[in-house]
Design a protein around this motif. Sequence first.
Motif, PDB file in Angstrom:
ATOM      1  N   PRO A  13       0.756  -1.129   0.073  1.00  0.00           N
ATOM      2  CA  PRO A  13       0.166  -0.027  -0.033  1.00  0.00           C
ATOM      3  C   PRO A  13       0.845   1.318   0.120  1.00  0.00           C
ATOM      4  O   PRO A  13       2.012   1.360   0.359  1.00  0.00           O
ATOM      5  N   GLU A  14       0.338   2.298  -0.463  1.00  0.00           N
ATOM      6  CA  GLU A  14       1.020   3.774  -0.414  1.00  0.00           C
ATOM      7  C   GLU A  14       1.876   4.084   0.841  1.00  0.00           C
ATOM      8  O   GLU A  14       2.818   4.474   0.708  1.00  0.00           O
ATOM      9  N   LEU A  15       1.006   3.748   1.956  1.00  0.00           N
ATOM     10  CA  LEU A  15       1.913   4.024   3.023  1.00  0.00           C
ATOM     11  C   LEU A  15       3.323   3.662   3.375  1.00  0.00           C
ATOM     12  O   LEU A  15       4.289   4.115   3.773  1.00  0.00           O
ATOM     13  N   GLN A  16       3.081   2.110   2.909  1.00  0.00           N
ATOM     14  CA  GLN A  16       4.190   1.375   3.331  1.00  0.00           C
ATOM     15  C   GLN A  16       5.387   1.626   2.303  1.00  0.00           C
ATOM     16  O   GLN A  16       6.463   1.411   2.271  1.00  0.00           O
ATOM     17  N   LEU A  17       4.796   1.997   1.070  1.00  0.00           N
ATOM     18  CA  LEU A  17       5.983   2.423  -0.094  1.00  0.00           C
ATOM     19  C   LEU A  17       6.575   3.716   0.447  1.00  0.00           C
ATOM     20  O   LEU A  17       7.775   3.721   0.134  1.00  0.00           O
TER      21      LEU A  17
END
Length: 70
Positions: A13-17
């Motif tokens: 997901p975007e946050l982990q990226l």
Amino acid sequence: MKIPKLSELIILPELQLQEKLAEMKKELLKVNAKIATKVIPDNPGSIKLMKKTVAKILTIMKSNKNKKSQ
């Protein structure tokens, strides 16, 4: 540090990226500091891989952003 594969990065997901990107940039900064102080890095080949991984993460993030806006 383990360099993640492209297939692993795409499913994140975007946050982990964003977290991975910050982590990779921090690690790259450490290696560049070692080079600047004339200390040979542990694995000189990993520098190129880290740079490529940062570029891959940025590309995935931009691609995801474009998909959401369409």
